[in-house]
Design an enzyme around this catalytic site. Structure first.
Site, short mmCIF file in Angstrom:
data_model
loop_
_atom_site.label_atom_id
_atom_site.label_comp_id
_atom_site.label_asym_id
_atom_site.label_seq_id
_atom_site.Cartn_x
_atom_site.Cartn_y
_atom_site.Cartn_z
N SER A 180 -11.77 5.42 -12.50
CA SER A 180 -10.88 4.28 -12.45
C SER A 180 -10.83 3.66 -13.85
O SER A 180 -11.88 3.33 -14.43
CB SER A 180 -11.43 3.26 -11.44
OG SER A 180 -10.76 2.04 -11.54
N GLU A 181 -9.62 3.55 -14.36
CA GLU A 181 -9.38 2.91 -15.66
C GLU A 181 -10.13 3.53 -16.84
O GLU A 181 -10.67 2.80 -17.68
CB GLU A 181 -9.69 1.41 -15.59
CG GLU A 181 -8.73 0.62 -14.73
CD GLU A 181 -7.40 0.30 -15.42
OE1 GLU A 181 -7.35 0.31 -16.65
OE2 GLU A 181 -6.41 0.08 -14.71
N ASN A 228 4.40 -3.73 4.12
CA ASN A 228 4.09 -2.81 3.02
C ASN A 228 4.22 -1.35 3.47
O ASN A 228 4.74 -0.51 2.75
CB ASN A 228 2.70 -3.10 2.44
CG ASN A 228 2.62 -4.50 1.82
OD1 ASN A 228 3.65 -5.11 1.54
ND2 ASN A 228 1.42 -4.99 1.61
N PRO A 275 -0.33 -2.46 -6.90
CA PRO A 275 1.06 -1.98 -7.04
C PRO A 275 2.12 -3.05 -6.77
O PRO A 275 3.30 -2.79 -7.00
CB PRO A 275 1.13 -0.86 -5.98
CG PRO A 275 0.17 -1.29 -4.93
CD PRO A 275 -0.96 -1.96 -5.66
N LEU A 276 1.65 -4.22 -6.30
CA LEU A 276 2.59 -5.34 -6.12
C LEU A 276 2.45 -6.32 -7.28
O LEU A 276 2.90 -7.47 -7.19
CB LEU A 276 2.29 -6.06 -4.79
CG LEU A 276 2.40 -5.20 -3.53
CD1 LEU A 276 1.80 -5.92 -2.32
CD2 LEU A 276 3.86 -4.85 -3.26
N GLY A 277 1.83 -5.87 -8.37
CA GLY A 277 1.61 -6.77 -9.50
C GLY A 277 0.70 -7.91 -9.09
O GLY A 277 0.91 -9.06 -9.45
N ASP A 332 10.27 3.55 4.24
CA ASP A 332 11.70 3.73 4.57
C ASP A 332 12.62 3.52 3.37
O ASP A 332 13.83 3.68 3.48
CB ASP A 332 12.11 2.72 5.68
CG ASP A 332 11.33 2.97 6.96
OD1 ASP A 332 10.94 4.13 7.20
OD2 ASP A 332 11.08 2.00 7.71
N TYR A 388 -16.93 -4.74 -4.18
CA TYR A 388 -16.08 -5.67 -3.45
C TYR A 388 -16.93 -6.43 -2.41
O TYR A 388 -17.34 -5.88 -1.39
CB TYR A 388 -14.92 -4.97 -2.74
CG TYR A 388 -13.95 -4.25 -3.67
CD1 TYR A 388 -13.85 -4.58 -5.02
CD2 TYR A 388 -13.12 -3.23 -3.20
CE1 TYR A 388 -12.97 -3.92 -5.87
CE2 TYR A 388 -12.23 -2.57 -4.04
CZ TYR A 388 -12.17 -2.92 -5.37
OH TYR A 388 -11.29 -2.26 -6.20
#
Ligand code: NAP
Length: 328
Positions: free
Chosen positions: A156-157, A288, A207-209, A293, A55
């Site tokens: 990973s993957e 996020n 996870p948010l696409g 909650d 990254y």
């Protein structure tokens, strides 16, 4: 969703935080704002962090190292997962493709340590190198654990077959996969089942696409020039039809009294995975994190599953550029 979750023999906060976009993937990031994003995550107790050597070609790990150092954060207050597995030339800023050789693993962990200021808690192979036998890479990765440099190791993957074989060589603690209502592929290829069977903790990336499920990216122009522009699910051909799922999610979230992104994170957590959403914006870290909650009932989970199945988004998770880079 619960605010903590079991990760192997410890308890960690959930959702975690994925730091990738502070250096890579979704356009430029402002360094000072990025430090504020990390500060907000830390302040909230959102301290299960994800980074990787690739990254920003070292920038992301160095940014986290800078944050920890400048703020005198005790090392045990943040859980850091990082990854090797790409043959990066840090001087030339080039990525020469996937490699899992023992030499690479042993060299990169030290470079990660230099940038972070300490070893990470968890070290993954970012992608599986088809040209390095697992008999070489897994003992090398496990060696980092045996020597006490890292506490946990992950993949990973990988494919389910690779995960099963790797676990027959050494216990793999974490499996990082793309997992969201937008991408459920690994529910159908034995990978999630294998992880559950083998006691491997599932960490859900994107996870948010990749933002789609938040509803903030209805217009393709808002992401066409970043990494998403290369992904078939976001292509001109598929994206408009795929907004069906985004719309359905928005309406479920409105009924629930939360944001669509929070609903997505709560759904991922309800599947037994640790979501690691990423953002470059302080206020979205708060949004996020507040997914903690949102608790979903059995009836709501059935309803969401029905929506995911019926909307059936189209287009693969990765395009040609990425597949070539990882040797597929
Ligand atoms: N192992 C792997 O191969 C792999 C691959 C990809 C990612 N990852 C890890 O997973 C982490 C998360 O994945 P990701 O960043 O690809 O995808 P993501 O978390 O699903 O989505 C990130 C996108 O959503 C937007 N976003 C975030 N929160 C939002 C909110 N509350 N409302 C509206 N938009 C929001 C972000 O934009 P803004 O920044 O503008 O908010 C960004 O464009 C990464 O940081 C990385 O650590 C791992």
């Amino acid at each position: 969703m619960p605010s903590t979750v079991k990760f192997q023999d410890i308890i960690v906060p959930t959702p975690g935080f994925g730091a990738m976009s502070l250096s890579h993937g979704y356009g430029p990031a402002d360094e000072e704002t990025s430090l504020k994003v990390l500060a907000k995550a830390y302040e909230l107790g959102c301290t299960f962090w994800d980074t990787a050597a690739v990254y920003g070609m070292g920038h992301n790990e160095a940014l986290i190292g800078r944050f920890l150092r400048e703020n005198h954060i005790p090392r045990d207050k943040v859980f850091i997962g990082s990854k090797c597995g790409f043959d990066i030339d840090f001087e030339k800023k080039t990525n020469n493709g996937v490699t899992n050789s023992a030499d690479h693993i042993n060299k990169f962990i030290e470079l990660t340590k230099e940038r972070l200021g300490s070893y990470p808690d968890l070290y993954y192979l970012h992608r599986i190198d088809p040209n390095t036998p697992l008999e070489e890479s897994i003992p090398a990765l496990d060696g980092l654990k045996k020597s006490g440099k890292v506490k946990y190791i992950g993949l990973s993957e990988p494919s389910a077959k690779t995960l099963r074989k790797a676990c027959s060589i050494a216990h793999i603690d974490a499996l990082q996969i793309e997992y969201s209502p937008w991408f459920t592929d690994h529910e159908h290829n034995d990978l999630i089942a294998a992880a559950r069977e083998l006691g491997v903790t599932i960490v859900a990336y994107s996870p948010l696409g990749k933002g789609a499920l938040t509803g903030a990216y209805r217009d393709r122009a808002s992401f066409a020039s970043d990494i998403r522009g290369t992904i078939p699910r976001f292509s001109e051909e598929n994206y408009e039809g795929n907004l069906r799922l985004v719309d359905a999610f928005a309406s479920l979230a409105a009924n629930k009294g939360c944001t669509p992104g929070q609903l997505s994170l709560a759904w991922v957590a309800a599947q037994g995975a640790i979501p690691i959403p990423g953002t470059k914006r302080v206020e979205r870290v708060e949004e996020n994190w507040a997914a903690t909650d949102v608790t979903l009932t059995e009836e709501e989970l059935v309803e969401i599953r029905k929506v995911i199945t019926e909307a059936e988004p189209k287009g693969a998770r990765y395009g040609e550029v990425h597949l070539k880079m990882v040797g597929l």
